[in-house]
Every structure is written in C-alpha cells, then in structure tokens.
Design a protein around this motif. Structure first.
Motif, PDB file in Angstrom:
ATOM      1  N   PHE A 303       0.846  -1.195   0.000  1.00  0.00           N
ATOM      2  CA  PHE A 303       0.000   0.000   0.000  1.00  0.00           C
ATOM      3  C   PHE A 303       0.879   1.241   0.000  1.00  0.00           C
ATOM      4  CE2 PHE A 303      -2.114   3.344   2.599  1.00  0.00           C
ATOM      5  CZ  PHE A 303      -3.103   3.687   1.672  1.00  0.00           C
ATOM      6  N   MET A 304       0.606   2.159  -0.927  1.00  0.00           N
ATOM      7  CA  MET A 304       1.320   3.432  -1.001  1.00  0.00           C
ATOM      8  C   MET A 304       0.409   4.542  -0.496  1.00  0.00           C
ATOM      9  SD  MET A 304       3.333   3.198  -4.668  1.00  0.00           S
ATOM     10  CE  MET A 304       4.327   4.659  -4.303  1.00  0.00           C
ATOM     11  N   PHE A 305       0.827   5.229   0.569  1.00  0.00           N
ATOM     12  CA  PHE A 305       0.057   6.358   1.074  1.00  0.00           C
ATOM     13  C   PHE A 305      -0.035   7.478   0.034  1.00  0.00           C
ATOM     14  CE2 PHE A 305       1.101   4.413   5.186  1.00  0.00           C
ATOM     15  CZ  PHE A 305      -0.105   4.557   5.858  1.00  0.00           C
ATOM     16  N   ALA A 306       0.952   7.561  -0.832  1.00  0.00           N
ATOM     17  CA  ALA A 306       0.951   8.558  -1.902  1.00  0.00           C
ATOM     18  C   ALA A 306       2.094   8.242  -2.849  1.00  0.00           C
ATOM     19  CB  ALA A 306       1.122   9.973  -1.345  1.00  0.00           C
ATOM     20  N   ASN A 307       1.996   8.777  -4.071  1.00  0.00           N
ATOM     21  CA  ASN A 307       3.143   8.728  -4.961  1.00  0.00           C
ATOM     22  C   ASN A 307       4.215   9.665  -4.434  1.00  0.00           C
ATOM     23  OD1 ASN A 307       1.589   7.101  -6.623  1.00  0.00           O
ATOM     24  ND2 ASN A 307       1.094   8.748  -8.064  1.00  0.00           N
ATOM     25  N   ASP A 308       5.446   9.381  -4.794  1.00  0.00           N
ATOM     26  CA  ASP A 308       6.493  10.335  -4.437  1.00  0.00           C
ATOM     27  C   ASP A 308       6.301  11.641  -5.190  1.00  0.00           C
ATOM     28  OD1 ASP A 308       8.705   9.933  -2.522  1.00  0.00           O
ATOM     29  OD2 ASP A 308       8.738   7.949  -3.440  1.00  0.00           O
ATOM     30  N   VAL A 309       6.636  12.739  -4.514  1.00  0.00           N
ATOM     31  CA  VAL A 309       6.477  14.101  -5.028  1.00  0.00           C
ATOM     32  C   VAL A 309       4.993  14.427  -5.227  1.00  0.00           C
ATOM     33  CG1 VAL A 309       7.475  15.817  -6.583  1.00  0.00           C
ATOM     34  CG2 VAL A 309       8.654  13.672  -6.253  1.00  0.00           C
ATOM     35  N   SER A 310       4.134  13.772  -4.482  1.00  0.00           N
ATOM     36  CA  SER A 310       2.702  14.094  -4.524  1.00  0.00           C
ATOM     37  C   SER A 310       2.482  15.521  -4.034  1.00  0.00           C
ATOM     38  CB  SER A 310       1.923  13.120  -3.635  1.00  0.00           C
ATOM     39  OG  SER A 310       0.598  13.565  -3.434  1.00  0.00           O
ATOM     40  N   GLY A 311       1.541  16.209  -4.639  1.00  0.00           N
ATOM     41  CA  GLY A 311       1.255  17.588  -4.246  1.00  0.00           C
ATOM     42  C   GLY A 311       0.157  17.723  -3.214  1.00  0.00           C
ATOM     43  N   ARG A 312      -0.239  16.628  -2.585  1.00  0.00           N
ATOM     44  CA  ARG A 312      -1.362  16.673  -1.637  1.00  0.00           C
ATOM     45  C   ARG A 312      -1.061  17.612  -0.459  1.00  0.00           C
ATOM     46  NH1 ARG A 312      -5.475  13.465  -1.182  1.00  0.00           N
ATOM     47  NH2 ARG A 312      -4.449  11.862  -2.458  1.00  0.00           N
ATOM     48  N   ASN A 313      -2.038  18.456  -0.133  1.00  0.00           N
ATOM     49  CA  ASN A 313      -1.936  19.350   1.010  1.00  0.00           C
ATOM     50  C   ASN A 313      -2.416  18.621   2.262  1.00  0.00           C
ATOM     51  OD1 ASN A 313      -2.927  21.536   2.966  1.00  0.00           O
ATOM     52  ND2 ASN A 313      -1.893  22.753   1.405  1.00  0.00           N
ATOM     53  N   PHE A 314      -1.683  18.755   3.358  1.00  0.00           N
ATOM     54  CA  PHE A 314      -2.012  18.059   4.597  1.00  0.00           C
ATOM     55  C   PHE A 314      -2.568  19.009   5.662  1.00  0.00           C
ATOM     56  CE2 PHE A 314      -0.039  14.466   2.772  1.00  0.00           C
ATOM     57  CZ  PHE A 314      -0.365  13.357   3.546  1.00  0.00           C
ATOM     58  N   SER A 315      -3.251  20.031   5.222  1.00  0.00           N
ATOM     59  CA  SER A 315      -3.809  20.985   6.183  1.00  0.00           C
ATOM     60  C   SER A 315      -4.933  20.380   7.015  1.00  0.00           C
ATOM     61  CB  SER A 315      -4.309  22.238   5.458  1.00  0.00           C
ATOM     62  OG  SER A 315      -5.282  21.914   4.485  1.00  0.00           O
ATOM     63  N   PHE A 316      -5.397  19.174   6.676  1.00  0.00           N
ATOM     64  CA  PHE A 316      -6.392  18.492   7.503  1.00  0.00           C
ATOM     65  C   PHE A 316      -5.767  17.953   8.794  1.00  0.00           C
ATOM     66  CE2 PHE A 316      -4.738  15.479   4.394  1.00  0.00           C
ATOM     67  CZ  PHE A 316      -4.350  14.414   5.181  1.00  0.00           C
ATOM     68  N   VAL A 317      -4.446  17.922   8.872  1.00  0.00           N
ATOM     69  CA  VAL A 317      -3.755  17.527  10.101  1.00  0.00           C
ATOM     70  C   VAL A 317      -3.564  18.774  10.965  1.00  0.00           C
ATOM     71  CG1 VAL A 317      -1.612  16.591  11.071  1.00  0.00           C
ATOM     72  CG2 VAL A 317      -2.564  15.615   8.962  1.00  0.00           C
ATOM     73  N   ASP A 318      -3.906  18.667  12.223  1.00  0.00           N
ATOM     74  CA  ASP A 318      -3.821  19.807  13.131  1.00  0.00           C
ATOM     75  C   ASP A 318      -2.415  20.398  13.139  1.00  0.00           C
ATOM     76  OD1 ASP A 318      -4.824  21.574  15.150  1.00  0.00           O
ATOM     77  OD2 ASP A 318      -3.748  20.385  16.651  1.00  0.00           O
ATOM     78  N   GLY A 319      -2.333  21.729  12.933  1.00  0.00           N
ATOM     79  CA  GLY A 319      -1.049  22.412  12.975  1.00  0.00           C
ATOM     80  C   GLY A 319      -0.269  22.377  11.683  1.00  0.00           C
ATOM     81  N   VAL A 320      -0.876  21.867  10.585  1.00  0.00           N
ATOM     82  CA  VAL A 320      -0.195  21.769   9.297  1.00  0.00           C
ATOM     83  C   VAL A 320      -0.908  22.645   8.276  1.00  0.00           C
ATOM     84  CG1 VAL A 320       0.464  20.233   7.403  1.00  0.00           C
ATOM     85  CG2 VAL A 320       0.619  19.432   9.768  1.00  0.00           C
ATOM     86  N   SER A 321      -0.150  23.347   7.450  1.00  0.00           N
ATOM     87  CA  SER A 321      -0.752  24.263   6.477  1.00  0.00           C
ATOM     88  C   SER A 321      -0.230  24.077   5.064  1.00  0.00           C
ATOM     89  CB  SER A 321      -0.507  25.720   6.903  1.00  0.00           C
ATOM     90  OG  SER A 321       0.885  25.988   6.977  1.00  0.00           O
ATOM     91  N   ASP A 322       0.584  23.038   4.837  1.00  0.00           N
ATOM     92  CA  ASP A 322       1.185  22.867   3.513  1.00  0.00           C
ATOM     93  C   ASP A 322       1.228  21.379   3.173  1.00  0.00           C
ATOM     94  OD1 ASP A 322       2.426  23.423   1.113  1.00  0.00           O
ATOM     95  OD2 ASP A 322       3.981  24.698   1.991  1.00  0.00           O
ATOM     96  N   GLY A 323       1.851  21.065   2.040  1.00  0.00           N
ATOM     97  CA  GLY A 323       1.947  19.689   1.589  1.00  0.00           C
ATOM     98  C   GLY A 323       3.110  18.942   2.210  1.00  0.00           C
ATOM     99  N   PHE A 324       3.033  17.627   2.174  1.00  0.00           N
ATOM    100  CA  PHE A 324       4.060  16.759   2.748  1.00  0.00           C
ATOM    101  C   PHE A 324       5.399  16.961   2.030  1.00  0.00           C
ATOM    102  CE2 PHE A 324       4.806  11.985   3.988  1.00  0.00           C
ATOM    103  CZ  PHE A 324       5.819  12.372   4.838  1.00  0.00           C
ATOM    104  N   HIS A 325       5.363  16.960   0.698  1.00  0.00           N
ATOM    105  CA  HIS A 325       6.611  17.075  -0.051  1.00  0.00           C
ATOM    106  C   HIS A 325       7.326  18.408   0.183  1.00  0.00           C
ATOM    107  CE1 HIS A 325       8.895  17.729  -3.985  1.00  0.00           C
ATOM    108  NE2 HIS A 325       9.595  16.850  -3.294  1.00  0.00           N
TER     109      HIS A 325
END
Length: 454
Positions: A303-325
């Motif tokens: 299972f892959m949580f995401a492709n590498d260099v994914s542009g997904r924004n993680f602002s749904f996580v408390d205290g986060v305002s940008d993407g993982f990458h």
C-alpha cells in the motif's frame, strides 16, 4: 456448495470453502471447524503467514523519529507515540541504508529501489527498469494457495511524466513483478473490494445487491452447522464485510450531491472528495487489506500512502498548512520541521490503526498480527537532502513465531536495507544468501538467530 463434514463425518470443513451466490464469492475467516479434529485424514490447517508493506514517501524528521534506548527497553519517540500499546509487537530499526538508491538524484530512483534493491535505469519513459520486489517474490511462492497472488493498493493515480531525467512511473510503484513491469495498483476502494468478493464475470452497477445479500442463503446454511464460537466469529466477519461495503458506497458517491444514502446507510456520515476525504480513503484501503487477509483471498499486499512528489496538502492535520513534499524540504526552518513531524506522526497513526485491528482478530491461540509481517517505511530519511541513509523502517508481527518483536534494533552503520529482506524471506520458507544489494541477514531478528534478545 462444498459439503459441511464437521458433523456428519467428524472432519473439519475446508479452508478454501466459500460463501457463494450469483456473481459473488466470499472467503471465510479461519474457524475452529477448519482445524483438524483427528490426525488421520485431516487437513493440516493452520493460520497462514501474511506480508503487508506500507510505503510513506518523503522520509521523516529524524530527531523526532528514533526511540530512546536499545533492545527491549526502548521508549517510543514523539512520532512513534501512536504505537503505544503496540511496542511489544513492533521492531524499530536504525542505521539502514537504501544502498541502491545512492546512484540517482531526487525521489524516483529511491522509490523504485526500496523493495527491489536494484538501481533504476534513468529514462524518460521507454526502457524503465528496476528489479523484482521482495513482496512479489513472496507472492510467487504463496500465490498458488490463494485466489489472488497479491494485491497492490494506493491513493494516487499513476502518471508518466519526466522529472530530473526519470519517468515518474518509478515514483508511483514500489511493487515490481519483473524488472521492467511494475505491479498495477488499485486506488479505487470499490474496485479493490470487488476484486475480493465479486466474480470477474459479474458486471457491477449501482443497483447491484450487497455481496452479503447475494451469499445470504449460503451463510445461513453454514451458520446452522457451526458451533457457538464459530457462529459468533462468522457473524462478526459478515458484519464487517457489510459495513465496509456501505462505507465504500458512501465514499464513492461523496461528490454526487443528488445521491442520498438509503436504509441503514443513512446512519453513516457522508465523506467529502473523491473516495471520501484522504483519511477516509486510507482507512478504506487498510480495511480492505484486513479483509483480504481474513478471507485468505491473498497473503501478500502493498500500500502506497501517496506517490512520491505528490502535491497533496495536509492541512487536515492539526497544525499543518502545507503539503508533505514541500515541508519535507524544511531547510532547517523550525516551523516547517514541526509540520513535517506532525505529518510523519499522522502516518504512524494509520499504521497503528491497521496493527490494532489485526491484533483484535483471534486465530487459534494467537492473533492475525502474530501470524503476519507488516512493514512500514520510506525510501529516504531526511527529505531535505533526499538522503537514502538512515531510512526509517518498522516491522510488526511475529511471522507465526519466527520473529523476535518489541525491540529497537540498532544495526551497524550503513547496513543495507535488503539485509532485512533476506531475513523476512526466510519467514516464508525462502532461504537465500542474498537479495538485491544485501550483504547478509539481520542478526537477532529471527528466533533461530536471537543470541541476544535484550
């Protein structure tokens, strides 16, 4: 339908028995009635050993990753805290190096080498080449025993672009069937569910009945011949299949404003976005892994949580305002490092979710988790440097008593990650001196090699 022989002939029912109906076939969990009652003429039924591999891109914030202490006395770090209550089931490894990822820039060469131990050919599309991944070697051996040899799942679709001279296909797959063929992954929960329980000849439309409704008659007949404990286990299993099916339908219709849930589904909260929100999508896929193992439809999954260099924004996580990458390229900015750490912790929460559910499922005198190996990791460590050194790696489960768990195992500096795969392969009866770029196996991981279990 296969005859139930437990009452009539005093033999166990077959592990391969299915609940059938027109267009659906539902595998069963391991029941007491499947265990041999006498030595003569009985099947050698025991819980199978399974392999699940969960991949997180973009590495980790190392100062908050490593636990304190070595061996059994380790203390979970702030990122690993969601594993509270599971520490005795998990091994944390230090000093692994994704050695074959040293020969390429960026993410893609690291992703494709993570499970293969082979350096990817730098190409813009034609002529992609990596290696056969360790999960596919296991699938080749175990796949003869199950309807599906393996199941590859993910969240992001595959795309073929060019980045830093590499085809982005490399960053969309961790499982490779051959050196030139990545294993196709399924990102649609409905399609993944249907692969488990619906006949390939059965055309599915929104009006199709639930698979549980289709096999209801068979389930009633089976239940009538089971003992009390098995009846309860069957009921709980059927309920879990039906609940997952309802959740998938709600997620599938999340963007259809004109669709309204009917009947029991009305009690479920409507998710948002394709396949629901990100966490909904992830949890559906993890629950599909659980049912795939429970029904013995497959014993190998990735299972892959995401492709590498994914542009997904993680602002749904408390205290986060940008993407993982972008946050993984923190440039030593404390604010970015804190958000990076929170996203790492979020992924460990999802890993813990699957482990806890596996631990709740009893199989014989142990649990599904005890009979499995569940690996979690990333192909790089510090995302800020794309470093293949200190790759974060966790391994849960005892592999049916073959693995010593509950320790922080500090290997020699720059130990090839593939050394772990050599030890893991032995848990499936695949004795080998090498895999990929390995230099041996991991001392003290297997019970047979556990000279120091402190």
């Amino acid at each position: 339908r296969e005859a139930l022989m437990s009452k009539r002939n005093r033999w166990p029912i077959s592990r391969r028995m299915l609940l059938r109906g027109a267009g659906a076939a539902v595998g069963l969990p391991l029941l007491e009635a499947m265990l041999p009652r006498t030595a003569r003429g009985s099947e050698n039924v025991k819980p199978p050993v399974r392999l699940a591999i969960l991949y997180m891109p973009n590495g980790v914030f190392l100062p908050a990753w490593y636990p304190q202490g070595r061996g059994k006395g380790y203390q979970l770090s702030s990122i690993l805290e969601p594993l509270g209550g599971l520490a005795s089931d998990v091994n944390v490894f230090s000093n692994f190096r994704n050695s074959s990822g040293l020969m390429g820039d960026g993410h893609y060469a690291k992703t494709s080498s993570w499970l293969t131990g082979k350096t990817a050919v730098r190409t813009s599309g034609k002529g992609i080449r990596a290696g056969i991944s360790v999960d596919q070697l296991v699938a080749e051996k175990l796949g003869k025993e199950t309807p599906l040899a393996s199941m590859e799942l993910g969240i992001d679709p595959v795309h073929n672009l060019v980045d830093m001279g590499y085809s982005t296909v490399y960053g969309c797959h961790v499982s490779w069937r051959t050196p030139t063929l990545p294993a196709a992954k399924e990102i649609d929960p409905q399609q993944a569910f249907d692969r488990l329980f619906r006949s390939s000849q059965f055309g599915r439309t929104p009006s199709d009945r639930s698979v549980i409704d289709i096999v209801h008659e068979d389930a009633v007949g089976l239940r009538r011949d089971l003992g009390g404990a098995d009846r309860q286990k069957l009921d709980e299993y059927v309920d879990s299949v039906r609940e997952l099916e309802k959740r998938i339908e709600l997620a599938t219709h999340a963007d259809d404003r004109n669709w309204q849930p009917k009947g029991p589904q009305a009690a479920f909260v409507r998710p948002t976005g394709p396949y629901g929100d990100y966490t909904t999508h992830v949890r559906l896929m993890l629950d599909i892994i659980l049912l795939a193992f429970q029904s013995d439809t497959t014993r190998v999954t990735s299972f892959m949580f995401a492709n590498d260099v994914s542009g997904r924004n993680f602002s749904f996580v408390d205290g986060v305002s940008d993407g993982f990458h972008p946050l993984s390229h923190h440039e030593n900015d404390p604010a970015k490092q804190e958000q990076y750490k929170r996203i790492n912790r979020y992924h460990i929460e999802q890993y813990a979710y699957l482990l806890r559910k596996m631990k709740e499922i009893k199989e014989g005198d142990a649990t599904m988790l005890d009979h499995s190996l569940v690996m979690f990791g990333s192909s790089i460590s510090d995302g800020n440097a794309h470093s293949p050194f200190e790759t974060p790696t966790l391994l849960a489960g005892k592999g049916d008593g073959r693995i010593v768990t509950g320790r922080h195992i500090v290997t020699p500096v720059h130990t090839p990650l593939c050394n772990l795969y050599v030890s893991m392969l032995s848990c499936f009866g695949m004795k080998t001196d090498s895999f990929g770029d390995s230099s041996g196996s991991i001392d003290r991981l297997l019970f047979s090699d556990a000279l120091d279990q402190s």
